[in-house]
Motif scaffolding. Structure first.
Motif, PDB file in Angstrom:
ATOM      1  N   ALA A   1       9.815   1.889   3.374  1.00 57.50           N
ATOM      2  CA  ALA A   1       8.761   0.962   2.940  1.00 57.50           C
ATOM      3  C   ALA A   1       7.406   1.418   3.460  1.00 57.50           C
ATOM      4  O   ALA A   1       7.306   2.124   4.465  1.00 57.50           O
ATOM      5  CB  ALA A   1       9.061  -0.439   3.456  1.00 57.50           C
ATOM      6  N   THR A   2       6.350   0.996   2.776  1.00 59.58           N
ATOM      7  CA  THR A   2       5.002   1.266   3.250  1.00 59.58           C
ATOM      8  C   THR A   2       4.307  -0.059   3.547  1.00 59.58           C
ATOM      9  O   THR A   2       4.861  -1.137   3.297  1.00 59.58           O
ATOM     10  CB  THR A   2       4.210   2.103   2.230  1.00 59.58           C
ATOM     11  N   ALA A   3       3.104   0.004   4.108  1.00 53.90           N
ATOM     12  CA  ALA A   3       2.374  -1.213   4.457  1.00 53.90           C
ATOM     13  C   ALA A   3       0.896  -0.879   4.577  1.00 53.90           C
ATOM     14  O   ALA A   3       0.511   0.288   4.583  1.00 53.90           O
ATOM     15  CB  ALA A   3       2.882  -1.775   5.790  1.00 53.90           C
ATOM     16  N   THR A   4       0.088  -1.939   4.666  1.00 57.70           N
ATOM     17  CA  THR A   4      -1.359  -1.791   4.853  1.00 57.70           C
ATOM     18  C   THR A   4      -1.742  -2.489   6.151  1.00 57.70           C
ATOM     19  O   THR A   4      -1.320  -3.618   6.385  1.00 57.70           O
ATOM     20  CB  THR A   4      -2.110  -2.425   3.667  1.00 57.70           C
TER      21      THR A   4
ATOM     22  N   ILE B   1       4.191  -1.239  -2.294  1.00 62.41           N
ATOM     23  CA  ILE B   1       3.102  -0.407  -2.824  1.00 62.41           C
ATOM     24  C   ILE B   1       1.874  -0.589  -1.931  1.00 62.41           C
ATOM     25  O   ILE B   1       1.879  -1.425  -1.022  1.00 62.41           O
ATOM     26  CB  ILE B   1       2.741  -0.786  -4.287  1.00 62.41           C
ATOM     27  N   SER B   2       0.836   0.184  -2.215  1.00 60.84           N
ATOM     28  CA  SER B   2      -0.430   0.057  -1.472  1.00 60.84           C
ATOM     29  C   SER B   2      -1.461  -0.653  -2.355  1.00 60.84           C
ATOM     30  O   SER B   2      -1.267  -0.798  -3.565  1.00 60.84           O
ATOM     31  CB  SER B   2      -0.948   1.443  -1.098  1.00 60.84           C
ATOM     32  N   PHE B   3      -2.552  -1.070  -1.742  1.00 55.65           N
ATOM     33  CA  PHE B   3      -3.651  -1.637  -2.533  1.00 55.65           C
ATOM     34  C   PHE B   3      -4.226  -0.572  -3.471  1.00 55.65           C
ATOM     35  O   PHE B   3      -4.657  -0.887  -4.575  1.00 55.65           O
ATOM     36  CB  PHE B   3      -4.738  -2.206  -1.619  1.00 55.65           C
ATOM     37  N   ALA B   4      -4.230   0.681  -2.995  1.00 52.82           N
ATOM     38  CA  ALA B   4      -4.719   1.764  -3.860  1.00 52.82           C
ATOM     39  C   ALA B   4      -3.869   1.844  -5.127  1.00 52.82           C
ATOM     40  O   ALA B   4      -4.406   2.019  -6.231  1.00 52.82           O
ATOM     41  CB  ALA B   4      -4.699   3.092  -3.107  1.00 52.82           C
ATOM     42  N   ASP B   5      -2.562   1.689  -4.993  1.00 51.58           N
ATOM     43  CA  ASP B   5      -1.675   1.683  -6.169  1.00 51.58           C
ATOM     44  C   ASP B   5      -2.045   0.527  -7.103  1.00 51.58           C
ATOM     45  O   ASP B   5      -2.114   0.680  -8.313  1.00 51.58           O
ATOM     46  CB  ASP B   5      -0.203   1.475  -5.755  1.00 51.58           C
ATOM     47  N   TRP B   6      -2.239  -0.635  -6.509  1.00 55.09           N
ATOM     48  CA  TRP B   6      -2.523  -1.823  -7.316  1.00 55.09           C
ATOM     49  C   TRP B   6      -3.873  -1.688  -8.029  1.00 55.09           C
ATOM     50  O   TRP B   6      -4.007  -2.032  -9.218  1.00 55.09           O
ATOM     51  CB  TRP B   6      -2.495  -3.085  -6.435  1.00 55.09           C
ATOM     52  N   LEU B   7      -4.880  -1.164  -7.310  1.00 53.97           N
ATOM     53  CA  LEU B   7      -6.202  -0.994  -7.915  1.00 53.97           C
ATOM     54  C   LEU B   7      -6.154   0.025  -9.060  1.00 53.97           C
ATOM     55  O   LEU B   7      -6.806  -0.165 -10.091  1.00 53.97           O
ATOM     56  CB  LEU B   7      -7.220  -0.574  -6.855  1.00 53.97           C
ATOM     57  N   ALA B   8      -5.379   1.086  -8.871  1.00 57.14           N
ATOM     58  CA  ALA B   8      -5.241   2.092  -9.937  1.00 57.14           C
ATOM     59  C   ALA B   8      -4.588   1.458 -11.167  1.00 57.14           C
ATOM     60  O   ALA B   8      -5.039   1.647 -12.297  1.00 57.14           O
ATOM     61  CB  ALA B   8      -4.419   3.279  -9.440  1.00 57.14           C
ATOM     62  N   TYR B   9      -3.553   0.674 -10.931  1.00 56.11           N
ATOM     63  CA  TYR B   9      -2.882  -0.022 -12.033  1.00 56.11           C
ATOM     64  C   TYR B   9      -3.874  -0.935 -12.763  1.00 56.11           C
ATOM     65  O   TYR B   9      -3.920  -0.992 -13.991  1.00 56.11           O
ATOM     66  CB  TYR B   9      -1.715  -0.834 -11.475  1.00 56.11           C
ATOM     67  N   ARG B  10      -4.691  -1.627 -11.976  1.00 50.47           N
ATOM     68  CA  ARG B  10      -5.633  -2.570 -12.547  1.00 50.47           C
ATOM     69  C   ARG B  10      -6.696  -1.864 -13.404  1.00 50.47           C
ATOM     70  O   ARG B  10      -7.205  -2.421 -14.362  1.00 50.47           O
ATOM     71  CB  ARG B  10      -6.307  -3.328 -11.397  1.00 50.47           C
ATOM     72  N   ARG B  11      -7.013  -0.634 -13.004  1.00 52.89           N
ATOM     73  CA  ARG B  11      -7.959   0.169 -13.798  1.00 52.89           C
ATOM     74  C   ARG B  11      -7.278   0.822 -14.992  1.00 52.89           C
ATOM     75  O   ARG B  11      -7.916   1.550 -15.751  1.00 52.89           O
ATOM     76  CB  ARG B  11      -8.557   1.295 -12.933  1.00 52.89           C
ATOM     77  N   GLY B  12      -5.974   0.616 -15.127  1.00 48.88           N
ATOM     78  CA  GLY B  12      -5.232   1.221 -16.225  1.00 48.88           C
ATOM     79  C   GLY B  12      -4.867   2.662 -15.973  1.00 48.88           C
ATOM     80  O   GLY B  12      -4.553   3.414 -16.892  1.00 48.88           O
TER      81      GLY B  12
END
Ligand SMILES: [Zn+2]
Length: 240
Positions: free
Chosen positions: A91-94, A47-58
């Protein structure tokens, strides 16, 4: 949710070019290929950090076994060697870029051999392939050693330059040399970063400080069984 983040520098053939000092930063293409295959076999999805941040914001969901792959410094080999392998495995990466050195070399590392860094065309091609980019500052200084005003300029200007180049928000920072402290983290927040990474042998959870996300260092010596054991052990024994 447990989020492992892996830290790579260079995926490239060995032996390293004559004069290279940090041999351990090189991971062979065959090794990287085997690691990507193994992660998929174990159920991980990148996943990307953008995915993780979106998840974290609910605002979004994550796969059951998320993982983030990161590349420091933005070497040209990320495009030439790592990218075809990432594509092959879906796969993706940052990638963390030093914004003043795009298309140049690792000038911050005067004693290391100079190797080409990604240029704007390669960055555009990777972005079109959904690779995510983050900031590794303007010139790669140890932020803890700079006066706060200069550290803020490094953080703010690199973010602005990358946003200009990419035409989209830049949310994540990689502290050069992993050097950070509460003052540097406050400056990172002030410069607009939502997440930042360090190197530490831990996994992340929803409650991990987003400006101190931990990454597991992958180098020449990392073998697939050891990686499997590290991920298992951190998930079940060391997850606090
Ligand atoms: Zn670096």
């Amino acid at each position: 949710m447990r989020l492992p983040i892996l830290m790579y520098h260079k995926i490239d053939r060995l032996p390293p070019p004559p004069g290279a000092r940090y041999h351990r930063n090189y991971v062979l293409p065959e090794q990287f290929d085997a690691q990507l295959a193994a992660l998929k076999r174990w159920g991980y999805e990148t996943i990307s950090f953008a995915d993780w941040l979106a998840y974290r914001r609910g605002e979004g969901t994550l796969p059951r076994w998320p993982i983030i792959l990161t590349f420091d410094d933005g070497y040209r080999s990320t495009y030439e060697v790592a990218w075809p392998l990432l594509k092959r495995h879906g796969a993706t990466a940052t990638v963390f870029l030093v914004s003043d050195l795009i298309g140049k070399t690792n000038a911050w590392d005067a004693e290391e051999i100079q190797e080409p860094l990604l240029d704007a065309a390669a960055i555009a091609a990777l972005r079109a392939g959904r690779i995510e980019f983050g900031s590794h500052t303007r010139t790669h200084p140890a932020l803890t050693a700079l006066p706060p005003q200069r550290a803020l300029v490094e953080l703010r200007d690199s973010r602005a330059a990358l946003q200009q180049l990419l035409g989209e928000p830049v949310r994540v920072l990689c502290y050069p040399y992993g050097k950070q402290n509460p003052a540097v983290r406050a400056l990172a927040r002030e410069a607009g970063y939502e997440a930042a990474v360090i190197a530490r042998r831990r996994l992340n959870s929803r409650t991990t400080d987003p400006l101190r996300l931990t990454r597991l260092r992958i180098d020449t010596s990392t073998r697939v069984p050891a990686l499997r054991w590290t991920l298992w052990q951190l998930r079940w024994l060391w997850w606090t």
